[in-house]
Design a protein around this motif. Sequence first.
Motif, PDB file in Angstrom:
ATOM      1  N   GLU A  37       0.827  -1.202   0.000  1.00 37.24           N
ATOM      2  CA  GLU A  37       0.000   0.000   0.000  1.00 37.24           C
ATOM      3  C   GLU A  37       0.863   1.254   0.000  1.00 37.24           C
ATOM      4  O   GLU A  37       0.557   2.226  -0.699  1.00 37.24           O
ATOM      5  CB  GLU A  37      -0.932  -0.004   1.208  1.00 37.24           C
ATOM      6  N   LYS A  40       2.362   1.691  -3.456  1.00 39.14           N
ATOM      7  CA  LYS A  40       1.337   2.205  -4.371  1.00 39.14           C
ATOM      8  C   LYS A  40       1.119   3.698  -4.132  1.00 39.14           C
ATOM      9  O   LYS A  40       1.035   4.484  -5.083  1.00 39.14           O
ATOM     10  CB  LYS A  40       0.031   1.439  -4.176  1.00 39.14           C
ATOM     11  N   GLY A  41       1.049   4.104  -2.873  1.00 39.53           N
ATOM     12  CA  GLY A  41       0.895   5.516  -2.532  1.00 39.53           C
ATOM     13  C   GLY A  41       2.081   6.342  -2.991  1.00 39.53           C
ATOM     14  O   GLY A  41       1.919   7.454  -3.507  1.00 39.53           O
ATOM     15  N   VAL A  43       4.123   5.702  -5.519  1.00 41.05           N
ATOM     16  CA  VAL A  43       4.067   5.816  -6.982  1.00 41.05           C
ATOM     17  C   VAL A  43       3.019   6.852  -7.389  1.00 41.05           C
ATOM     18  O   VAL A  43       3.262   7.683  -8.278  1.00 41.05           O
ATOM     19  CB  VAL A  43       3.772   4.439  -7.624  1.00 41.05           C
ATOM     20  N   GLN A  44       1.870   6.844  -6.732  1.00 42.80           N
ATOM     21  CA  GLN A  44       0.822   7.809  -7.056  1.00 42.80           C
ATOM     22  C   GLN A  44       1.250   9.241  -6.730  1.00 42.80           C
ATOM     23  O   GLN A  44       0.982  10.160  -7.509  1.00 42.80           O
ATOM     24  CB  GLN A  44      -0.463   7.460  -6.312  1.00 42.80           C
ATOM     25  N   ILE A  45       1.919   9.427  -5.600  1.00 44.72           N
ATOM     26  CA  ILE A  45       2.369  10.773  -5.230  1.00 44.72           C
ATOM     27  C   ILE A  45       3.416  11.271  -6.223  1.00 44.72           C
ATOM     28  O   ILE A  45       3.369  12.428  -6.653  1.00 44.72           O
ATOM     29  CB  ILE A  45       2.926  10.787  -3.795  1.00 44.72           C
ATOM     30  N   GLN A  47       3.791  10.403  -9.359  1.00 41.72           N
ATOM     31  CA  GLN A  47       3.112  10.717 -10.619  1.00 41.72           C
ATOM     32  C   GLN A  47       2.330  12.029 -10.493  1.00 41.72           C
ATOM     33  O   GLN A  47       2.352  12.866 -11.396  1.00 41.72           O
ATOM     34  CB  GLN A  47       2.167   9.572 -11.015  1.00 41.72           C
ATOM     35  N   PHE A  48       1.677  12.206  -9.382  1.00 46.04           N
ATOM     36  CA  PHE A  48       0.904  13.405  -9.093  1.00 46.04           C
ATOM     37  C   PHE A  48       1.810  14.641  -9.125  1.00 46.04           C
ATOM     38  O   PHE A  48       1.507  15.643  -9.782  1.00 46.04           O
ATOM     39  CB  PHE A  48       0.261  13.205  -7.718  1.00 46.04           C
ATOM     40  N   LYS A  85       1.655  12.523   3.699  1.00 45.38           N
ATOM     41  CA  LYS A  85       2.130  11.525   2.734  1.00 45.38           C
ATOM     42  C   LYS A  85       3.584  11.749   2.325  1.00 45.38           C
ATOM     43  O   LYS A  85       4.159  10.926   1.615  1.00 45.38           O
ATOM     44  CB  LYS A  85       1.249  11.535   1.478  1.00 45.38           C
TER      45      LYS A  85
END
Length: 145
Positions: A37, A40-41, A43-45, A47-48, A85
């Motif tokens: 998790e 995944k977080g 990678v999302q941050i 990309q964001f 985060k």
Amino acid sequence: MAIEWDSLVVEMVLLAAIIYGAIYVESWVDRRKTHKEEEKGRVQIIQFVRNDLAAKLRFIDECIQYRDYKPFFTDMWDAVILGGKQTLLPFALFENLQHTYSWMKYYNNELEQRGVKGGSDGEREVLEVLGEVKKSIEQSLKMLA
């Protein structure tokens, strides 16, 4: 009736091993789930933030092209910080991104203080700060790649 201590000890040791093994496996699965998790977080941050910084570069180019100096919105990065985060990011990356967004906030302050008009000395100084912001964003994007 005599108690067979040998078989009782063996059964108790086996029961203890089964219980300990079950707890260990459950703990391991939970740690693995948490790690996935977090990954995944992360990678999302990343990309964001990468998308946000790319949009900021386009924004800078438009500001310079049209000589229409507007403040940056840094609410995306603020959301990452307020959500806690940033701990998912490696420290060097976090430090670099914090530096970049600090440059944006500095630009916003300069823009607000100077009230930039076309052709003024304030415009030249704001353009210098905007150039520093652009260099900082490009450095951050290299680090994110």
